[in-house]
Design a protein around this motif. Structure first.
Motif, short mmCIF file in Angstrom:
data_model
loop_
_atom_site.label_atom_id
_atom_site.label_comp_id
_atom_site.label_asym_id
_atom_site.label_seq_id
_atom_site.Cartn_x
_atom_site.Cartn_y
_atom_site.Cartn_z
N ASN A 219 42.98 42.09 46.40
CA ASN A 219 43.30 42.47 45.03
C ASN A 219 42.12 43.14 44.35
OD1 ASN A 219 45.30 39.51 44.40
ND2 ASN A 219 46.02 41.56 44.85
N TYR A 220 40.95 42.58 44.55
CA TYR A 220 39.76 43.13 43.89
C TYR A 220 39.44 44.53 44.43
CZ TYR A 220 35.50 43.09 41.21
OH TYR A 220 34.51 43.39 40.29
N SER B 126 40.20 39.04 47.66
CA SER B 126 39.37 40.19 48.05
C SER B 126 40.19 41.47 48.11
CB SER B 126 38.71 39.93 49.41
OG SER B 126 37.78 38.88 49.30
N LYS C 125 32.77 34.06 44.10
CA LYS C 125 32.52 34.39 45.51
C LYS C 125 31.30 33.61 46.01
CE LYS C 125 32.94 36.92 49.29
NZ LYS C 125 33.28 36.02 50.38
N PHE D 273 34.11 37.39 39.36
CA PHE D 273 34.44 37.49 40.78
C PHE D 273 33.21 37.19 41.64
CE2 PHE D 273 35.22 39.60 44.82
CZ PHE D 273 36.52 39.23 45.10
N ASN E 201 35.11 40.79 34.62
CA ASN E 201 35.75 40.38 35.87
C ASN E 201 34.81 40.49 37.06
OD1 ASN E 201 38.13 39.81 34.52
ND2 ASN E 201 39.01 41.82 34.90
N GLU E 202 33.95 41.50 37.06
CA GLU E 202 32.97 41.65 38.13
C GLU E 202 32.03 40.45 38.17
OE1 GLU E 202 29.31 44.65 39.42
OE2 GLU E 202 30.50 45.08 37.63
N GLU F 6 36.31 45.09 33.04
CA GLU F 6 35.81 45.31 34.39
C GLU F 6 34.49 44.57 34.59
OE1 GLU F 6 34.56 48.99 37.37
OE2 GLU F 6 34.67 49.35 35.22
N ALA G 136 42.94 38.46 41.29
CA ALA G 136 41.90 38.14 42.27
C ALA G 136 41.12 36.90 41.83
CB ALA G 136 40.97 39.32 42.48
N ILE G 137 40.73 36.89 40.58
CA ILE G 137 39.94 35.76 40.06
C ILE G 137 40.79 34.49 40.08
CG2 ILE G 137 38.86 34.83 37.97
CD1 ILE G 137 37.97 37.83 37.45
N GLU H 153 42.39 42.57 39.03
CA GLU H 153 41.14 41.79 38.96
C GLU H 153 41.43 40.37 38.49
OE1 GLU H 153 38.19 45.55 37.97
OE2 GLU H 153 38.85 44.24 36.34
#
Length: 171
Positions: free
Chosen positions: A99-100, A97, A69, A65, A61-62, A58, A132-133, A129
């Protein structure tokens, strides 16, 4: 990448514990009570490692992302008003967005769960995640005329978790 590497190590450890569960279940010389006790302990340890790994994924991925972004936002600062030329990529951005956000919702739900249901929900969150990426990277590739493959993004297609098959005795 350190978060991901540490998460991968925890998943390997969890998978070993799950294999150990299968070994204990197949022990002929152990009584049923001992087997249940040992397998329960091993399963709990495996689930704890999987939960910790998901937390590391997490965080990884944060970070990714957020960075992607920022790159996307920078692109739009210099290409304001050109959205119609990049409709497919803009759609990928929106899907990323979505998906995240869905992954974040799954993580909130998982906090209220226990056992394999929690692990499954966290796995779904990790996969969302990653999707999303991947979509962000594809959008960025389109914006900069770069063809991106999943191998180049170093994103796993699925969260690598093995769940042991629990044999049930019918009386």
């Amino acid at each position: 990448d350190i978060y991901k590497t540490n998460g991968d190590k925890l998943i390997e450890e969890a998978n070993k514990l799950n294999m150990e569960v299968l070994n204990v279940q197949s022990e002929q010389n152990l009584d049923e009570k001992t087997i249940k006790k040992k397998t329960s302990q091993l399963e709990n340890q495996a689930q704890e490692k999987q939960t910790q790994a998901s937390g590391l994924y997490e965080k990884c991925n944060e970070i990714k992302f957020t960075i992607y972004k920022q790159y996307i936002d920078e692109f739009w600062k210099t290409h304001e008003g050109e959205e119609s030329q990049y409709l497919n990529a803009k759609l990928l951005e929106e899907q990323a967005s979505d998906n995240y956000f869905q992954a974040v919702s799954y993580r909130v739900e998982a906090k209220k769960m226990e056992g394999y249901a929690k692990i499954e929900k966290l796995t779904e969150a990790d996969n969302l995640e990653n999707q999303a990426i991947q979509r962000q990277i594809s959008a960025l590739g389109t914006y900069h005329n770069i063809v991106v493959t999943s191998e180049e993004t170093n994103q796993p297609e699925n969260f690598p978790v093995e769940t042991p098959v629990v044999e049930q005795t019918v009386f």
